[in-house]
Design a protein around this motif. Structure first.
Motif, mmCIF file in Angstrom:
data_model
loop_
_atom_site.group_PDB
_atom_site.id
_atom_site.type_symbol
_atom_site.label_atom_id
_atom_site.label_comp_id
_atom_site.label_asym_id
_atom_site.label_seq_id
_atom_site.Cartn_x
_atom_site.Cartn_y
_atom_site.Cartn_z
ATOM 1 N N ASP A 191 72.283 44.549 51.914
ATOM 2 C CA ASP A 191 70.990 43.910 51.721
ATOM 3 C C ASP A 191 70.259 43.930 53.053
ATOM 4 O O ASP A 191 70.476 43.079 53.912
ATOM 5 C CB ASP A 191 71.199 42.480 51.223
ATOM 6 C CG ASP A 191 69.885 41.826 50.821
ATOM 7 O OD1 ASP A 191 68.841 42.482 51.002
ATOM 8 O OD2 ASP A 191 69.924 40.699 50.336
ATOM 9 N N ALA A 194 67.473 40.837 53.345
ATOM 10 C CA ALA A 194 67.810 39.424 53.260
ATOM 11 C C ALA A 194 67.995 38.833 54.647
ATOM 12 O O ALA A 194 68.511 39.485 55.557
ATOM 13 C CB ALA A 194 69.094 39.254 52.446
ATOM 14 N N ASN A 415 77.608 40.567 43.601
ATOM 15 C CA ASN A 415 77.898 40.915 44.993
ATOM 16 C C ASN A 415 78.718 39.818 45.650
ATOM 17 O O ASN A 415 78.521 38.617 45.401
ATOM 18 C CB ASN A 415 76.602 41.126 45.769
ATOM 19 C CG ASN A 415 75.844 42.350 45.290
ATOM 20 O OD1 ASN A 415 75.173 42.300 44.264
ATOM 21 N ND2 ASN A 415 75.956 43.434 46.025
ATOM 22 N N ARG A 422 78.200 42.504 52.436
ATOM 23 C CA ARG A 422 77.656 42.276 51.094
ATOM 24 C C ARG A 422 77.624 43.564 50.273
ATOM 25 O O ARG A 422 76.752 43.747 49.424
ATOM 26 C CB ARG A 422 76.244 41.691 51.180
ATOM 27 C CG ARG A 422 76.177 40.415 52.002
ATOM 28 C CD ARG A 422 74.763 39.975 52.240
ATOM 29 N NE ARG A 422 74.744 38.813 53.118
ATOM 30 C CZ ARG A 422 73.632 38.218 53.544
ATOM 31 N NH1 ARG A 422 72.473 38.689 53.178
ATOM 32 N NH2 ARG A 422 73.690 37.172 54.330
ATOM 33 N N SER A 509 71.555 37.303 43.505
ATOM 34 C CA SER A 509 71.304 37.402 44.935
ATOM 35 C C SER A 509 71.489 36.034 45.587
ATOM 36 O O SER A 509 71.493 34.995 44.914
ATOM 37 C CB SER A 509 69.887 37.920 45.204
ATOM 38 O OG SER A 509 69.623 37.963 46.583
ATOM 39 N N GLU A 510 71.599 36.059 46.907
ATOM 40 C CA GLU A 510 71.774 34.831 47.674
ATOM 41 C C GLU A 510 70.495 34.521 48.430
ATOM 42 O O GLU A 510 69.918 35.383 49.101
ATOM 43 C CB GLU A 510 72.931 34.989 48.666
ATOM 44 C CG GLU A 510 73.170 33.738 49.512
ATOM 45 C CD GLU A 510 74.259 33.968 50.544
ATOM 46 O OE1 GLU A 510 74.936 33.007 50.915
ATOM 47 O OE2 GLU A 510 74.426 35.113 50.971
ATOM 48 N N GLU A 511 70.038 33.327 48.315
ATOM 49 C CA GLU A 511 68.865 32.880 49.044
ATOM 50 C C GLU A 511 69.287 31.750 49.973
ATOM 51 O O GLU A 511 69.906 30.773 49.540
ATOM 52 C CB GLU A 511 67.784 32.393 48.088
ATOM 53 C CG GLU A 511 66.482 32.036 48.770
ATOM 54 C CD GLU A 511 65.419 31.663 47.766
ATOM 55 O OE1 GLU A 511 65.187 30.453 47.607
ATOM 56 O OE2 GLU A 511 64.851 32.568 47.122
ATOM 57 N N TYR A 520 72.056 30.757 44.613
ATOM 58 C CA TYR A 520 71.845 32.058 43.984
ATOM 59 C C TYR A 520 70.571 32.061 43.157
ATOM 60 O O TYR A 520 70.205 31.063 42.548
ATOM 61 C CB TYR A 520 73.035 32.417 43.094
ATOM 62 C CG TYR A 520 74.350 32.389 43.815
ATOM 63 C CD1 TYR A 520 74.673 33.377 44.740
ATOM 64 C CD2 TYR A 520 75.270 31.368 43.583
ATOM 65 C CE1 TYR A 520 75.874 33.352 45.412
ATOM 66 C CE2 TYR A 520 76.473 31.346 44.252
ATOM 67 C CZ TYR A 520 76.773 32.327 45.167
ATOM 68 O OH TYR A 520 77.958 32.304 45.839
ATOM 69 N N TYR A 561 73.630 46.550 42.455
ATOM 70 C CA TYR A 561 72.693 45.978 43.414
ATOM 71 C C TYR A 561 73.076 46.368 44.838
ATOM 72 O O TYR A 561 74.224 46.278 45.236
ATOM 73 C CB TYR A 561 72.677 44.462 43.255
ATOM 74 C CG TYR A 561 71.714 43.750 44.170
ATOM 75 C CD1 TYR A 561 70.403 44.193 44.311
ATOM 76 C CD2 TYR A 561 72.121 42.632 44.889
ATOM 77 C CE1 TYR A 561 69.514 43.538 45.139
ATOM 78 C CE2 TYR A 561 71.245 41.959 45.723
ATOM 79 C CZ TYR A 561 69.937 42.423 45.841
ATOM 80 O OH TYR A 561 69.065 41.776 46.680
#
Length: 582
Positions: A191, A194, A415, A422, A509-511, A520, A561
């Motif tokens: 990623d 990110a 992921n 990642r 996804s990770e935020e 997520y 992804y």
């Protein structure tokens, strides 16, 4: 008195004599003899008041003569001289029967530093045995361009060697084989957009992201030769699969399968049996899993056809041992009917299954998994289908069905955000159901084959927001067109194209908010739109020049992804078939 009698006799004789003389003299005096008599038709005699016999006369013999035949056979040996001759590879108008050649070799190269080679050879066809070997190589050493224009190594390599042998006996066929393969992948995905807590080097060292996969399949079995269902048809095979990936993770799998069936007065009885053992040399990262699992399955069934209806019923019994002992029982039922002169078949079916996954099956599903990962088993208590299949006008096949499947502990790939890269995946599990509507229709004839498919999938899950990396809609169109010289089997062009679309796939996804992570959010992945075309030009029966062009539209899509795919790529080469005797 005597004188009177004598007198009378003399007088009578005299009268008769006188009449005779007069009769002889009359024709000379009659004028009628001078006239001409005219005859207008031939005289045809007729019989009046006659009846035809309807029955021919039959002779009856009252004497019976017995017939006795005496014969004998004298045994005498006959000398038979046979000669074995190999049939020449033939060229059939409209079809290229390359498999009739004993050998085949193909080589090709293209962009992204791609290369392929395929070589196979088999012994002469015989009623006693057949042996063969094939080697296939496919690789690419190119790099993938990300959205930030950075290029990352994404090369891959596939190598497969297959050896097999068959022995044909009067009633059974014995077979055995070995199939080693060596594949290599690079876990290149990351990623790049990110936010991260610590800076990362955007370039990878290949040795740090390389995953090698070696597997070898060995099998031996027997299969009955009779195709008559009135006789017992049976088969059995024993197989062993070893799988090795880095870091050193080894799995051994041993499976025994057997099946038998026979028709008893219109009722087909059969049974299928299998037992599988899987063992690994490491402790799985998932603590709910053990190093060894065993599953035993038995499915007896019967099939009955009455007029236009067909009925199949069975029972699948499974015993699973994976630290705990679990016994499951699932009915297997299917009802169908053959309508419109057996060209349309509606059907309904119900089944279930308890699925165990091997490490090799997991890697075939996703080769970029985190180390020491194994899949938990999935329970499918109900799988119901209602469909219609058939063929219109003999050249338009079709199939449409609705499916409702219930599942417990189904896996979905997400992921692994526990690592900075990642670029690996771990499974998450959920319960729920899936509803699918599927339809397909095509054209099937000698020169043109078309198959169009559409699937719409809807998942209802208990916990997860989406069925991660599962498409909601699927479209695929396959076309094969034979452009044939009308006078000769040479100079033939075969055009094969494929168009497919996968849409509605979500990734997790990770935020990160400040120093809090593991929050997520779903990300809708770009639709996968791919159009491929393959050309095969038959210069003659043996020599073929081919070209492969994939992803013609150069679409940027991600099957997983953070793993973009190659854009437009091509491969050109030629193949040659050899080994036919004249």
């Amino acid at each position: 008195m005597k004188n009177k009698v004598t007198l009378y006799i003399v007088i009578a004789i005299s009268v008769c004599f006188a009449q005779s003389v007069v009769a002889q003299s009359q024709p000379q005096e009659s004028p009628e003899l001078e006239k001409t008599i005219k005859v207008y038709s031939e005289y045809k005699p007729q019989i009046n008041e006659a009846q035809r016999l309807l029955v021919n006369p039959t002779a009856y013999d009252t004497v019976k003569v017995p017939v006795e035949l005496n014969y004998s056979f004298e045994a005498m040996p006959i000398d038979v001289v046979s000669e074995l001759r190999t049939l020449r590879a033939v060229s059939v108008k409209g079809d290229k029967l390359q498999d009739l050649f004993r050998g085949y070799a193909a080589v090709g190269a293209g962009n992204y530093s791609s290369f392929m080679a395929d070589v196979r050879f088999m012994t002469e066809r015989s009623r006693q045995y057949q042996n063969g070997v094939e080697f296939l190589h496919n690789s690419s050493a190119g790099k993938i361009r990300f959205e930030n224009d950075e290029r990352y190594p994404a090369n891959y390599m596939y190598n497969t060697l297959s050896l097999y042998t068959k022995r044909f006996l009067p009633h059974v066929t014995l077979f055995a084989g070995v199939k080693p393969s060596f594949n290599r992948y690079l876990k290149y995905g990351r990623d790049v957009n990110a936010p991260i807590l610590t800076p990362q080097d955007v370039h990878y060292d290949k040795k740090d992201i390389r995953r090698t996969l070696f597997s070898n399949q060995t099998y031996v079995g027997v299969q009955s030769n009779s195709a008559n269902l009135n006789y017992l048809n049976y088969g059995s095979n024993l197989g062993h699969v070893v799988t090795v990936i880095n870091p050193k993770q080894i799995e051994n799998s041993i499976a025994l399968q057997a099946q038998a069936r026979q028709d008893l007065g219109g009722l087909l009885l059969g049974a299928e049996f299998s037992t599988t053992w899987n063992g690994v040399n490491f402790v799985p990262a998932d603590t709910t899993l053990t190093k060894n699992t065993t599953q035993i399955s038995l499915k007896p069934y019967l099939v009955k056809n009455v007029d236009i209806f067909g009925f199949e019923v069975g029972l699948l019994a499974q015993q699973t041992i994976d630290g705990n002992s679990k016994f499951t029982l699932y009915p297997q039922v299917q009802l169908s009917a053959r309508l419109a002169n057996q060209t349309v078949t509606p059907y309904v079916s119900y089944s279930g299954n308890y699925k165990q996954y091997s490490m090799l099956e997991m890697l075939n599903s996703n080769p970029y998994t985190t180390d020491f990962t194994l899949l938990q088993p999935t329970n499918y208590p109900a799988d119901v289908r209602l469909g219609l299949r058939g063929r219109f006008a003999h050249i338009f096949p079709f199939h449409v069905y609705g499916q409702y499947k219930m599942f417990d502990n189904e896996y979905f790939w997400v992921n692994d955000f526990s690592t900075d890269e990642r670029n690996t995946f771990v499974p998450v599990y959920d319960n729920g159901n899936m509803f699918r509507v599927h339809g397909e229709i095509g054209i099937s004839n000698k020169l043109l084959t078309v198959l169009a498919q559409l699937s719409i999938n809807h998942y209802s899950l208990d916990n997860e927001l989406y069925a991660w990396h599962k498409p909601a809609g699927e479209i695929q169109i396959d076309v094969k067109w034979n452009i044939q010289n009308p006078l000769t089997a040479n100079n033939k062009l075969v055009v094969t194209s494929q168009f497919f679309v996968y849409d509605g796939m979500y990734a997790r996804s990770e935020e990160i908010h400040g120093f809090v992570s593991n929050f997520y959010e779903p990300i809708l992945l770009p639709a996968i739109v791919d159009f491929n075309i393959h050309l095969d030009y038959y210069f003659n029966t043996a020599l073929v020049i081919f070209a492969r062009v994939n992803n013609i539209t150069a679409t940027r899509y991600q099957r997983f992804y953070l793993y973009p795919s190659q854009r437009t790529n091509f491969l050109v080469g030629l193949s040659y078939s050899f080994g036919n005797k004249k």
